[in-house]
Design an enzyme around this catalytic site. Structure first.
Site, short mmCIF file in Angstrom:
data_model
loop_
_atom_site.label_atom_id
_atom_site.label_comp_id
_atom_site.label_asym_id
_atom_site.label_seq_id
_atom_site.Cartn_x
_atom_site.Cartn_y
_atom_site.Cartn_z
N LYS A 123 39.22 44.16 41.53
CA LYS A 123 37.85 44.48 41.54
C LYS A 123 37.21 42.88 41.56
O LYS A 123 36.19 42.71 42.26
CB LYS A 123 37.03 45.05 40.40
CG LYS A 123 37.48 46.35 39.99
CD LYS A 123 37.24 47.48 41.22
CE LYS A 123 37.45 48.96 40.97
NZ LYS A 123 38.88 49.10 40.83
C1 LIG Z 1 39.28 50.48 41.03
C2 LIG Z 1 40.92 50.27 40.91
C3 LIG Z 1 41.76 51.29 41.82
C4 LIG Z 1 41.22 52.11 42.67
O1 LIG Z 1 40.53 51.44 43.74
P1 LIG Z 1 39.37 52.47 44.85
O2 LIG Z 1 38.88 51.29 45.62
O3 LIG Z 1 38.62 52.76 43.85
O4 LIG Z 1 40.28 53.37 45.14
C5 LIG Z 1 42.99 51.03 41.61
N1 LIG Z 1 43.71 50.39 40.91
C6 LIG Z 1 43.03 49.56 39.94
C7 LIG Z 1 43.51 48.72 38.99
C8 LIG Z 1 41.69 49.32 39.79
O5 LIG Z 1 40.81 48.76 39.08
#
Ligand SMILES: *Cc1c(COP(=O)(O)O)cnc(C)c1O
Length: 496
Positions: free
Chosen positions: A113
């Site tokens: 993120k």
């Molecule tokens: C948010 C997240 C995901 C999922 O990603 P999306 O874009 O919501 O599909 C997978 N792994 C981690 C560690 C995340 O923080």
């Protein structure tokens, strides 16, 4: 250069500029903003080989954010991708056995993120200036664990903004929770809700659609925006690292110019994999988009049958950031395969909220052929971690392990030997307990911080600063509420 405008997936209202879409987050009709047309790269991908991350990011993002000047965008990019990342490559590609792991966890909060949320506050403040916004911007975010901390880290102390994060009180890892509730900054608020991620996300969406509340806020000098991946300002920065991964493979001679690659993405809200789809649409040679799920396998079933059905038990897993039954960003893909027909998409979304399910007609399913879905349960996840560790010493987190397992299953299923990038979305330090227990059940009895030290020893990696930071940090946020109380909590924080 052609201007790229954004329109809603739910009605044919007037398109908006990129900066307006970023400010608003969600379209007024409850739809998501999509580019009227996904732009193409205006340089050949091979020209990106050997370029630093910030340059690749600029080449990709300038195609989407056409109402930003070169200077504005470059300033946003260089402020975001700096020494907050613990490697100058920003998103290194690590070859382990015959897979390439694109490590997106080298930012401030050690999950992917950070790739988008370290730049979103800058995009947001430039957008506010551009559109003459005087209100303070209140970022409202629902998190399954990682978005929350990354958004807090991005927005804390940013003038003209406040940030409120809702997380499922019992649905995140201990490290995730500690990271959030220790967040400093007067403009931050972290709230646990009694409910799961979907409850938090639905609550936030309802608040965005509450026109009376919007008026009340405006009168008090505030307006909402979103840091969730429904915001186009989250998605666009994510497209960049797919181009960068491809450029790295070329630069190292791992692939020939133009050779297609597959990507495997551990998926929750469908934002990351949608960014890969946009990268492909821009001209990055990606063959298959492989969607990896944990036991909350709504997406696997969807790709398998054409029916999206959220009516099932919500399962808490060791990959909590993927514990999601309503993948918001899938709507952008549905809209696309519905032939960009807002009315039809809207009908599906209405069915989804009324009955929890919808079914695509055959001709729409045909347009999903670039995607392949699969999933793995807790045993497969743990096995993937242990096997790779035992063979190579490389230790991956639980989310990445879901993807690694699916990558191998896909190869076995199909015999497709295309070079494959596994998107590595979190540092193993963020999910230490699950990771160490996968390596050896004897670790289950140990304390969190001794496990962290042990992980550092086994993997011969330095404990990330984000983890060191929470060892001693005081808990600053103690609010817990029912999902019906979210509006009141917000009003109290804003003093209205
Ligand atoms: C948010 C997240 C995901 C999922 O990603 P999306 O874009 O919501 O599909 C997978 N792994 C981690 C560690 C995340 O923080």
């Amino acid at each position: 250069m052609n201007q790229v405008y954004y329109k809603s997936t739910r009605s044919d209202s007037d398109p908006v500029t990129a900066s307006q879409a970023i400010l608003q987050g969600l379209a007024k009709d409850g739809g998501l903003y999509v580019p009227v047309e996904v732009p193409k790269l205006d340089v050949p991908v091979e020209a990106l080989a050997g370029k630093p991350y910030v340059e690749v990011a600029y080449e990709v993002m300038k195609q989407f954010l056409t109402d930003f000047t070169e200077e504005e965008l470059k300033t946003c990019i260089t402020r975001a991708y700096d020494s907050k990342f613990d490697t100058k490559e920003i998103a290194p590609l690590v070859k382990v056995e015959d897979l390439y792991y694109l490590e997106l966890f080298h930012g401030a909060t050690i999950a992917f993120k950070d790739m988008a949320l370290s730049i979103l506050p800058h995009l947001m403040t430039v957008s506010a200036k551009k559109n003459g916004i005087k209100n303070e911007i209140v970022i409202l975010t629902a998190t399954s664990g990682d978005t929350g901390k990354a958004a807090l880290a991005g927005f804390a102390g940013v003038e003209g903004t406040r940030i409120i994060v809702f997380y499922p009180k019992d649905g995140v890892s201990p490290v995730q929770e500690k990271q959030m509730v220790t967040q400093r900054g007067d403009n931050t608020l972290v709230v646990g809700i009694h409910g799961n991620f979907d409850d938090a996300q639905n609550g936030v969406k309802a608040i965005f659609n509450d026109r009376d509340l919007e008026k009340e806020l405006d009168a008090a000098g505030f307006q909402f925006s979103s840091a969730n991946s429904i915001n186009i300002g989250r998605l666009v920065p994510q497209v960049a690292y797919y181009a960068y991964a491809y450029a790295q493979l070329l630069n190292r001679g791992e692939i020939k110019n133009g050779e297609p690659i597959n990507v495997v993405v551990p998926t929750g809200n469908f934002g990351n994999i949608l960014a890969a789809y946009y990268a492909k649409s821009m001209g990055v040679p990606i063959a298959k988009l492989i969607c990896a799920s944990n036991e909350n396998k709504v997406l696997y079933d969807f790709f398998q049958t054409g029916t999206y059905d959220r009516n099932r038990e919500f399962i808490l897993t060791s990959s909590p950031s993927m514990d999601i039954l309503i993948s918001s960003n899938l709507e952008r893909l549905i809209y696309k395969v519905a032939g960009e027909n807002a009315e039809q998409n809207n009908a599906f979304m209405k069915q989804l909220s009324a009955s929890g399910t919808y079914t695509l007609p055959e001709e729409m399913r045909d347009r999903l052929k670039d995607f392949y879905g699969n999933y793995t349960g807790e045993t497969g996840t743990a096995e993937a971690i242990r096997e790779v560790y035992e063979k190579t010493g490389y230790i991956m987190d639980t989310h990445t392990a879901v993807a690694a397992h699916v990558a191998k299953a896909y190869r076995k299923d199909t015999g497709d030997q295309t070079k494959t990038v596994v998107v590595s979305t979190a540092s193993p330090y963020k999910f230490t307990r699950s990771v160490m227990s996968a390596i050896d059940p004897k670790y289950q009895a140990e304390e969190d911080f001794s496990l962290i030290d042990e992980l550092s020893r086994l993997s011969a990696t330095k404990i990330p600063q984000a983890i060191e930071d929470i060892r001693s940090a005081p808990v600053l946020h103690k609010t817990v509420c029912e999902k019906e109380e979210m509006v009141n909590v917000i009003k109290t924080f804003l003093n209205i």
